[in-house]
Design an enzyme around this catalytic site. Structure first.
Site, PDB file in Angstrom:
ATOM      1  N   ASP A 124       0.838  -1.199   0.000  1.00  0.00           N
ATOM      2  CA  ASP A 124       0.000   0.000   0.000  1.00  0.00           C
ATOM      3  C   ASP A 124       0.876   1.252   0.000  1.00  0.00           C
ATOM      4  O   ASP A 124       2.048   1.201   0.390  1.00  0.00           O
ATOM      5  CB  ASP A 124      -0.893   0.023   1.253  1.00  0.00           C
ATOM      6  CG  ASP A 124      -1.873  -1.133   1.251  1.00  0.00           C
ATOM      7  OD1 ASP A 124      -2.189  -1.641   0.163  1.00  0.00           O
ATOM      8  OD2 ASP A 124      -2.300  -1.534   2.353  1.00  0.00           O
TER       9      ASP A 124
HETATM   10  N1  URA Z   1      -1.029  -5.944   3.986  1.00  0.00           N
HETATM   11  C1  URA Z   1      -1.591  -4.718   3.964  1.00  0.00           C
HETATM   12  O1  URA Z   1      -2.636  -4.487   4.546  1.00  0.00           O
HETATM   13  N2  URA Z   1      -0.943  -3.748   3.292  1.00  0.00           N
HETATM   14  C2  URA Z   1       0.214  -3.930   2.647  1.00  0.00           C
HETATM   15  O2  URA Z   1       0.759  -2.991   2.056  1.00  0.00           O
HETATM   16  C3  URA Z   1       0.800  -5.213   2.692  1.00  0.00           C
HETATM   17  C4  URA Z   1       0.147  -6.207   3.353  1.00  0.00           C
END
Ligand code: URA
Length: 258
Positions: free
Chosen positions: A124
C-alpha cells in the site's frame, strides 16, 4: 485502447502513441540476440532483410516490444533479455505501480534501471520496507502464487494494544470481509503491545489491515521486514540495490525453479 496509425510502419496498430517510446530499437534487439553488431543490424534492416510481425521493416528508428515477432531472412530472432533483480526499501507515500496516471510518486521514481521491471506483489501507498522488482516473470509469478507459501513478515503499529485473546484468534486464521486468512505466527512486542509482528504466507490484497480490522484494530503503520527471508538491512528508506547471486538462488529455490 485507442486505434492509432503507427508512425513507423504506416500500419494500423492497436498500440497507443505512448508505445512509440516503449520497447527497444530494432537494431539493439537484433544485436542483443547475438546475431550481429548494432551497426551490422542497421545494414541488414536497410537492405530489407528484417520483418517485424511479418512485414518488412526498413525504418532504423523502429522500436519493438516484447510480443513483436522479428525475423531476418525468415529466421526468427529472439532477444536475449538480461534479467534484473532489485530490492527496494520502499518509503511511505509511494505508489507500487510502474506508472501512475495521476503523476503521484511511484516506486519507479526511486529505482534507476534501464529495464522494464515489475514489482513482486504490491505494498500500500504508506506501507514501507521490502519490495522486490524484476523482469523475471516466471520467478515473480511463482513468488506471488500462494502455492509456494512464501513468508512475508510485517511489523504492524496498531491504534491500541493487541489483546492476547485476539492475537490467538488471528494466529488460528480469520474470516475477514474479503478472504479467509490461514493460520499465522503473531508476536507481540513485550515493551509495547500495540507493535505486532505477523508472518503471512499468501499475499492477499491489504491482508494485514483487513485481518486487524476484523477485530476492531486500525493499522496505523505497516513495515514489511522480510520477503522470503530477504531483508532491507543496510538500506535506508528509498534506497535500492541489486539482489546478490545468493539471494536470487535462494528465491529460485523457494519456488522450485532450481
Ligand atoms: N497488507 C496490507 O494491509 N498492506 C500492505 O501494504 C501489505 C500487506
Amino acid at each position: 485502447m485507442k486505434k492509432t496509425q503507427n508512425k513507423y510502419t504506416n500500419i494500423k496498430s492497436t498500440k497507443t502513441e505512448k508505445d512509440a517510446n516503449l520497447g527497444i530499437r530494432l537494431n539493439k534487439y537484433i544485436a542483443d540476440s547475438g546475431f550481429c553488431s548494432r551497426r551490422q543490424a542497421d545494414e541488414i534492416i536497410k537492405n530489407g532483410r528484417v520483418k517485424v510481425n511479418n512485414i518488412i521493416e526498413t525504418n532504423l528508428s523502429r522500436r519493438v516490444l516484447p510480443d513483436d515477432k522479428v525475423h531476418i531472412d525468415s529466421n526468427p530472432i529472439k532477444q536475449s533479455v538480461k534479467l534484473e533483480y532489485i530490492l527496494l526499501n520502499k518509503p511511505k507515500d509511494t505508489i507500487t505501480t510502474v506508472s501512475d496516471e495521476k503523476n503521484r510518486k511511484t516506486i519507479m521514481d526511486l529505482v534507476k534501471t534501464k529495464f522494464r521491471l515489475f514489482p513482486v506483489g504490491r505494498l500500500d501507498r504508506n506501507t514501507t520496507g521490502v519490495l522486490i522488482l524484476t523482469n523475471d516473470g516466471e520467478l515473480a509469478n511463482r513468488l506471488m502464487h500462494p502455492k509456494y507459501q512464501i513468508e512475508r513478515v510485517y511489523l504492524a503499529g496498531l491504534d491500541k494494544p493487541l489483546k492476547f485473546t485476539d492475537a490467538k484468534k488471528i494466529s488460528q486464521g480469520v474470516i475477514t470481509e474479503d478472504f479467509k486468512s490461514s493460520p499465522c505466527e503473531i508476536v507481540i512486542d513485550p515493551s509495547d503491545n500495540s507493535l505486532v509482528y505477523v508472518k503471512l504466507k499468501e499475499g492477499k490484497n491489504r491482508e494485514v489491515k483487513k485481518i486487524f480490522e476484523t477485530f476492531g484494530y486500525k493499522v496505523k503503520k505497516l513495515d514489511r521486514k522480510s520477503y522470503a527471508d530477504v531483508t532491507v538491512s543496510g538500506l535506508a528508506r528509498g534506497e535500492f540495490r541489486r539482489l546478490t547471486k545468493q539471494e536470487i538462488a535462494h528465491l529460485r529455490k523457494a519456488v522450485k525453479l532450481i
